[in-house]
Design an enzyme around this catalytic site. Structure first.
Site, PDB file in Angstrom:
ATOM      1  N   GLU A 266       0.886  -1.175   0.000  1.00  0.00           N
ATOM      2  CA  GLU A 266       0.000   0.000   0.000  1.00  0.00           C
ATOM      3  C   GLU A 266       0.916   1.215   0.000  1.00  0.00           C
ATOM      4  O   GLU A 266       1.325   1.690   1.063  1.00  0.00           O
ATOM      5  CB  GLU A 266      -0.879   0.005   1.263  1.00  0.00           C
ATOM      6  CG  GLU A 266      -1.808  -1.176   1.387  1.00  0.00           C
ATOM      7  CD  GLU A 266      -3.081  -1.029   0.546  1.00  0.00           C
ATOM      8  OE1 GLU A 266      -3.305   0.060  -0.027  1.00  0.00           O
ATOM      9  OE2 GLU A 266      -3.839  -2.001   0.482  1.00  0.00           O
ATOM     10  N   CYS A 300      -2.397   9.399   2.068  1.00  0.00           N
ATOM     11  CA  CYS A 300      -1.988   8.759   0.810  1.00  0.00           C
ATOM     12  C   CYS A 300      -2.978   9.130  -0.286  1.00  0.00           C
ATOM     13  O   CYS A 300      -2.636   9.134  -1.465  1.00  0.00           O
ATOM     14  CB  CYS A 300      -1.900   7.260   0.985  1.00  0.00           C
ATOM     15  SG  CYS A 300      -3.341   6.572   1.771  1.00  0.00           S
TER      16      CYS A 300
HETATM   17  P1  NAD Z   1       8.044   5.489   4.837  1.00  0.00           P
HETATM   18  O1  NAD Z   1       8.120   4.702   3.587  1.00  0.00           O
HETATM   19  O2  NAD Z   1       9.147   6.417   5.152  1.00  0.00           O
HETATM   20  O3  NAD Z   1       7.923   4.502   6.111  1.00  0.00           O
HETATM   21  C1  NAD Z   1       6.857   3.584   6.235  1.00  0.00           C
HETATM   22  C2  NAD Z   1       7.286   2.434   7.126  1.00  0.00           C
HETATM   23  O4  NAD Z   1       8.276   1.655   6.454  1.00  0.00           O
HETATM   24  C3  NAD Z   1       7.930   2.856   8.442  1.00  0.00           C
HETATM   25  O5  NAD Z   1       7.503   1.984   9.454  1.00  0.00           O
HETATM   26  C4  NAD Z   1       9.429   2.690   8.159  1.00  0.00           C
HETATM   27  O6  NAD Z   1      10.206   2.469   9.312  1.00  0.00           O
HETATM   28  C5  NAD Z   1       9.427   1.472   7.269  1.00  0.00           C
HETATM   29  N1  NAD Z   1      10.555   1.339   6.348  1.00  0.00           N
HETATM   30  C6  NAD Z   1      11.254   2.332   5.731  1.00  0.00           C
HETATM   31  N2  NAD Z   1      12.155   1.798   4.875  1.00  0.00           N
HETATM   32  C7  NAD Z   1      12.018   0.456   4.942  1.00  0.00           C
HETATM   33  C8  NAD Z   1      12.649  -0.645   4.287  1.00  0.00           C
HETATM   34  N3  NAD Z   1      13.620  -0.460   3.383  1.00  0.00           N
HETATM   35  N4  NAD Z   1      12.246  -1.897   4.576  1.00  0.00           N
HETATM   36  C9  NAD Z   1      11.251  -2.113   5.468  1.00  0.00           C
HETATM   37  N5  NAD Z   1      10.631  -1.115   6.143  1.00  0.00           N
HETATM   38  C10 NAD Z   1      11.000   0.155   5.875  1.00  0.00           C
HETATM   39  O7  NAD Z   1       6.645   6.267   4.803  1.00  0.00           O
HETATM   40  P2  NAD Z   1       6.077   7.388   5.785  1.00  0.00           P
HETATM   41  O8  NAD Z   1       6.807   8.660   5.583  1.00  0.00           O
HETATM   42  O9  NAD Z   1       5.929   6.847   7.162  1.00  0.00           O
HETATM   43  O10 NAD Z   1       4.573   7.534   5.215  1.00  0.00           O
HETATM   44  C11 NAD Z   1       4.230   8.269   4.098  1.00  0.00           C
HETATM   45  C12 NAD Z   1       4.115   7.404   2.862  1.00  0.00           C
HETATM   46  O11 NAD Z   1       3.200   6.333   3.081  1.00  0.00           O
HETATM   47  C13 NAD Z   1       3.530   8.175   1.682  1.00  0.00           C
HETATM   48  O12 NAD Z   1       4.220   7.794   0.525  1.00  0.00           O
HETATM   49  C14 NAD Z   1       2.091   7.713   1.637  1.00  0.00           C
HETATM   50  O13 NAD Z   1       1.468   7.873   0.383  1.00  0.00           O
HETATM   51  C15 NAD Z   1       2.242   6.289   2.022  1.00  0.00           C
HETATM   52  N6  NAD Z   1       0.993   5.725   2.531  1.00  0.00           N
HETATM   53  C16 NAD Z   1       0.290   4.885   1.696  1.00  0.00           C
HETATM   54  C17 NAD Z   1      -0.921   4.374   2.117  1.00  0.00           C
HETATM   55  C18 NAD Z   1      -1.720   3.469   1.228  1.00  0.00           C
HETATM   56  O14 NAD Z   1      -2.638   2.820   1.741  1.00  0.00           O
HETATM   57  N7  NAD Z   1      -1.458   3.377  -0.058  1.00  0.00           N
HETATM   58  C19 NAD Z   1      -1.422   4.699   3.392  1.00  0.00           C
HETATM   59  C20 NAD Z   1      -0.675   5.546   4.206  1.00  0.00           C
HETATM   60  C21 NAD Z   1       0.537   6.054   3.757  1.00  0.00           C
END
Ligand code: NAD
Length: 514
Positions: A266, A300
């Site tokens: 997601e 998102c």
């Molecule tokens: P992010 O990608 O920085 O982090 C999300 C999660 O992933 C955190 O828990 C982080 O610690 C973890 N993470 C980061 N790198 C990783 C890796 N290489 N391997 C495994 N885990 C890792 O995102 P954010 O800044 O917390 O949130 C914003 C983003 O999330 C935006 O791009 C938004 O569109 C997206 N989002 C999407 C949805 C959806 O349902 N499509 C919902 C909410 C947020």
């Protein structure tokens, strides 16, 4: 509400205002990693601290979760549903403090904090109903005297990696379904909102302990990307459900694919609203403005792009720019404010860089952005929602910036041209068309229309109901969670064929005479 008694809220939720342990299998808590602070973007003050989970802690958690799964899968699905029903009730009881903590730690409005907890309650209700279904099909067999059907079995340990912007709802969208399906869950929440996750784990534990749910079925590891990577690479995790940015999803997808595991992704969106000459402007303006500035552009599904017919462009933009002039920015706990802070200083920098980049590429600023300073803005995380006129192909427009920047562009001629612009990005999460013209609406919803997972007519791009399957196409990752038949991804499907004759006919008419 314009202020919260954070000490009281934390104590109601069993969260310490000093160091909390960041790994838990339910009754047992542990952590041997670094200690991090949780600051609120509301006023920049420190709320509490968390000792992060190390990879060693993670390995212990996985071991307990795996044992827990082997017991939990033997419970009947309705018995598991009963536990989730009680969890929904516990969330009803804790709705106000949990909503307040979500709001304070993440920076969204109190109403949205409560709304997020309501989504958790709703998905529990949904999952309880599912726990008496989880049905497969009976399929006509080509062999006489045979019955063929399919059934769904519990999958295993599910890892849930979540983002900061929906710090509690995304956990429950996954876990409420996974638990009724018979899986154990390990949650890797965002390290930017660690205290809300401790609160959720406490609430779940209260209910799970009262029902003697095996240890490890609700587990949590708070850590940075390294812990997320450990989870993605771990063969013991049957499904990795990851919510976050596209680069994170790519990293998770590669790691999981390499071990031929299952992932549910997601990821980021780049959501557009098409406004046609037949749009009802009365609903366009609140839809577009809420979509672009609500949650400070950190959903998102936030509206990133407006695609407006050239015949009405000036008129629509005048109304929207005027509406931006009315927006109140400030403490999200004060109901009079429309826009709160972004999550942290890194996010402020991303916002400023994106505006600069858009200008360099030729963008024309229609509503100036900037960082707010002075009383009420001490955290340094309050930014002005900006509007920039652009062309769709600009590099910056093709990427998601998680902040209140709205890109606007014109289209001419037929709605086909608007749909082409709307689809002309790599992401495919949410989309909307504002029109009272049936032909335009149906074209937008047809197979040649929007290529997104969510396509709305006369509704903005932002937000969704839990009853529908939620997710997006293309680089948004293709995953679906929450409603409809999204539960199937948390189970393994088995096709069963039973022969109740005294013969052994083979399929496809094959003869094998001995
Ligand atoms: P992010 O990608 O920085 O982090 C999300 C999660 O992933 C955190 O828990 C982080 O610690 C973890 N993470 C980061 N790198 C990783 C890796 N290489 N391997 C495994 N885990 C890792 O995102 P954010 O800044 O917390 O949130 C914003 C983003 O999330 C935006 O791009 C938004 O569109 C997206 N989002 C999407 C949805 C959806 O349902 N499509 C919902 C909410 C947020």
């Amino acid at each position: 509400m314009s202020a919260i008694d954070i000490k009281k809220v934390l104590s109601q939720l069993g969260v310490k205002d000093e160091v909390n342990q960041g790994a838990s299998t339910g009754k047992n808590w542990m952590a041997t990693g670094d200690v991090i602070d949780s600051f609120t973007p509301v006023d920049g003050s420190k709320i509490g601290q968390v000792k992060l989970a190390s990879v060693k802690d993670y390995n212990k958690v996985v071991e307990t979760a795996t044992k827990g799964f082997h017991e939990w899968r033997q419970w009947t699905a309705p018995a598991r549903g009963e536990v989730v029903r009680q969890l929904g009730n516990a969330l009803r009881e804790y709705k106000e403090p949990l909503g307040a903590l979500v709001s304070y730690e993440m920076g969204k409005s109190y109403q949205e904090g409560l709304g997020e907890v309501q989504e958790m309650i709703d998905i529990c209700d949904f999952a309880v109903g599912l726990s008496r279904q989880l049905y497969g099909l009976t399929i006509a067999s080509e062999r006489p005297g045979h019955r063929m059907y399919e059934q769904y079995h519990p999958l295993g340990v599910v890892g849930v990696i979540s983002a900061f912007n929906f710090p509690v709802a995304v956990w429950s969208w996954n876990t409420a379904l996974a638990w009724v399906c018979g899986d154990a869950c390990i949650w890797k929440p965002s390290e930017k909102t660690p205290l809300t996750s401790i609160a959720c784990q406490n609430i779940a534990q209260e209910v799970f302990a009262a029902n003697d749910v095996p240890e490890g079925v609700s587990s949590m590891v708070i850590g940075d990307a390294e812990i997320g990577k450990a989870l993605a690479n771990d063969k013991k995790i049957a499904l990795v459900s990851a919510t976050g940015s596209i680069p994170m999803g790519r990293s998770v997808a590669e790691a999981v694919a390499k071990r031929l595991g299952k992932s549910l992704l997601e990821l980021g969106g780049n959501n557009a609203m098409i406004i046609t000459p037949d749009a009802d402007l009365k609903i366009v303006v609140p839809g577009a403005v809420f979509g672009a500035v609500g949650t400070a552009g950190q959903r998102c599904t936030s509206t990133r792009r407006l695609i407006i017919h050239d015949s009405i462009y000036d008129k629509v933009m005048k109304i929207i720019v005027d509406a931006y002039g009315q927006i109140k920015i400030g403490n999200p706990l004060d109901e009079n404010n429309h826009v709160g802070p972004v999550i942290d200083k890194d996010s402020v920098n991303n916002y400023l860089n994106a505006i600069e980049k858009a200008k360099e590429e030729g963008g024309k600023v229609l509503v100036e952005g900037g960082v707010l300073e002075g009383e009420g803005y001490e955290s340094g995380c309050y930014v002005k929602p900006a509007i920039i006129e652009v062309e769709n192909h600009y590099d910056i427009v093709q990427n998601e910036t998680f902040a209140p920047i709205l890109y606007v562009m014109k289209y001419s001629g037929d709605v086909t041209n608007a749909i082409e612009l709307q689809n002309g990005v790599v992401q495919g999460l949410s989309s909307a068309i504002m029109t009272t013209n049936l032909r335009e609406a149906e074209q937008f919803l047809s197979g040649q229309g929007s290529d997104c997972g969510i396509a709305n007519v006369n509704i903005g791009t932002s937000g969704a109901e839990i009853g529908g399957a939620f997710g997006g196409e293309k680089e948004t990752g293709g995953g679906r969670e929450s409603g409809s038949d999204a539960w199937k991804v948390y189970m393994r499907r088995q096709t069963n064929t039973i022969n109740y004759t005294t013969e052994l006919p083979l399929a496809q008419g094959i003869k094998f005479d001995l």
